[in-house]
Design an enzyme around this catalytic site. Structure first.
Site, PDB file in Angstrom:
ATOM      1  N   LYS A  36      39.114  14.681  -9.388  1.00 32.56           N
ATOM      2  CA  LYS A  36      38.210  15.342 -10.329  1.00 32.56           C
ATOM      3  C   LYS A  36      36.977  15.753  -9.556  1.00 32.56           C
ATOM      4  O   LYS A  36      36.633  15.138  -8.546  1.00 32.56           O
ATOM      5  CB  LYS A  36      37.811  14.372 -11.445  1.00 32.56           C
TER       6      LYS A  36
HETATM    7  N1  GLU Z   1      40.836  19.339 -16.494  1.00 36.82           N
HETATM    8  C1  GLU Z   1      42.123  19.169 -17.085  1.00 36.82           C
HETATM    9  C2  GLU Z   1      42.437  17.700 -17.292  1.00 36.82           C
HETATM   10  O1  GLU Z   1      41.561  16.887 -17.430  1.00 36.82           O
HETATM   11  C3  GLU Z   1      43.197  19.946 -16.335  1.00 36.82           C
HETATM   12  C4  GLU Z   1      43.378  19.550 -14.904  1.00 36.82           C
HETATM   13  C5  GLU Z   1      44.319  20.480 -14.140  1.00 36.82           C
HETATM   14  O2  GLU Z   1      44.839  21.401 -14.720  1.00 36.82           O
HETATM   15  O3  GLU Z   1      44.500  20.223 -12.952  1.00 36.82           O
HETATM   16  O4  GLU Z   1      43.575  17.303 -17.382  1.00 36.82           O
END
Ligand code: GLU
Length: 412
Positions: free
Chosen positions: A102
């Protein structure tokens, strides 16, 4: 309790149940790599401002790390670390060939111009470029980032490599190697999970009373799809507060209203309601699709929903989990409920690597299949072991990673 502390508390509970040995437990408790960067940019006034950015790669046992980038004033290393860990469990639970990551920048994009956001995005991408790539760590949208942000990230990465690299970022516009269905993916997934949950409690979708906290990309799309199926969406909110009508809100009109007025307030024929009161309304389904730490030991007892589908990451604390489990609420945990986003991200990445793009119907069919199958596996384990659904989902995710680590062996 901080969000990271509460995620680690949940982690300890789950690894106790899994009886993982101490080394493995310790290894997965900490991220593999955390990057903190300074992002100096020129503001429209001509003055320089320096922002703080993060990219945390929690685990890469199963493949490259994957996860979104959020822009928010509350972003900090601990929050990003907790969210990266959740991405590891999420990707492993869904059986994607990914680890979890993240990232984020501590900023308030709501008071920045598009040009400032573009400069911030390009400089942030440059600062973390040493750690990302289509085979290392793949970026995606999260809170307050969107297709345009992803396009700037892909362009910045590609310019520095000297050629166009589609697979470094997902959630891109269609014309730049995006996938059909990606923009609505998380909301669509939440909708599929409400559908499956309703079957479990033997309720028809038509007339089901639904409350949605958060009216961004996830909440508004889930609300629209449920509204189109005949659900009665009795309340929705955003960070400024909510609106309520016990006969149901016309979500299509509300989406139009938000588009035109940039707010949900002043929508006709509704009462105002606070975010706290909204959570405890009498309803069948509650969809927390805003931010973490919303359902806590202070309000869990007053929740009347029979089903909770977590569109947001981490909206429920471990203490609240226990209360909800004792009350027999069917809770679909975040790492399953909001996995539609990363599932279609995975499809996008596969399409980008193959330079071959799929039809919308193929994307939706595969998304539905993966989510239903994972839903069944989580419910089965939770019933077999008489544990709550979050513990079951985490157990499936964590055990897959620890099994893979064991087979790979420890280097050197
Ligand atoms: N931000 C989204 C999540 O928390 C998508 C992450 C992604 O598509 O890699 O799952």
């Amino acid at each position: 309790m901080s969000f990271l502390k509460s995620v680690l508390k949940q982690y300890d509970l789950v690894v106790d149940k899994l009886k993982l040995d101490d080394g493995v437990r310790e290894r997965l408790r900490y991220p593999k790599r955390s990057l903190i960067v300074s992002i100096p940019i020129e503001m429209d006034t001509g003055k320089m401002k320096v922002y703080k950015g993060y990219r945390v790669q929690h685990d890469v046992t199963l493949g490259p790390s994957k996860g979104g980038i959020r822009y928010h004033p509350n972003v900090n290393l601990k929050e990003v670390t907790a969210l990266a860990m959740l991405m590891s469990w999420k990707c492993a639970l869904i059986q994607l060939p990914y680890g979890g990551a993240k990232g984020g920048v501590c900023c308030n994009p709501k008071i920045m111009s598009q040009k400032e956001i573009e400069r911030l995005t390009r400089r942030f991408t440059t600062e973390i470029i040493c750690a990302v790539g289509p085979e290392e760590d793949i970026l995606a949208p999260d809170m307050n980032t969107n297709m345009q942000t992803m396009a700037w990230m892909m362009d910045t990465y590609s310019m520095q490599k000297g050629h166009t690299v589609l697979g470094v970022v997902t959630g891109k516009p269609l014309v730049l190697g995006g996938s059909m269905g990606r923009e609505e993916a998380t909301g669509s997934g939440v909708y599929y999970m409400v559908k499956e949950s309703a079957k479990v409690i033997r309720k028809e979708l038509k007339g089901l009373k639904v409350v949605v906290q958060g009216f961004g990309n996830v909440g508004s799309i889930a609300a629209r799809l449920l509204f189109e199926e005949g659900c009665k969406i009795i309340a929705v909110s955003n960070s400024k507060g909510g609106i309520y009508n016990k006969r149901g809100i016309n979500i299509k009109n509300l989406i139009q209203h938000v588009k035109e007025n940039k707010k949900i307030a002043d929508f006709p024929d509704v009462d105002n309601i606070t975010n706290e009161d909204l959570l405890t309304l009498d309803c069948d389904v509650l969809i927390p699709a805003a931010i973490e730490g919303q359902i806590t030991r202070y309000n869990a007892n007053n929740i009347k929903a029979k089903i909770i589908v977590e569109g947001a990451n981490g909206p429920t604390t471990p203490e609240a989990d226990k209360v909800l489990h004792d009350k027999n609420v069917l809770l679909i945990p975040d790492i399953l409920a909001n996995s539609g986003g990363v599932i279609i991200s995975y499809f996008e990445w596969v399409q980008d690597l193959q330079f071959y793009f799929w039809k919308e119907s193929d994307v939706q069919q595969r998304l539905k299949e993966i989510m239903r199958n994972t839903f069944d596996r989580v419910l089965l384990l939770s019933r077999e072991k008489k544990i709550d659904t979050r513990t079951a989902a985490w157990m499936l995710g964590i055990s897959r990673i620890s099994e893979a680590q064991k087979i790979r062996g420890l280097y050197p």
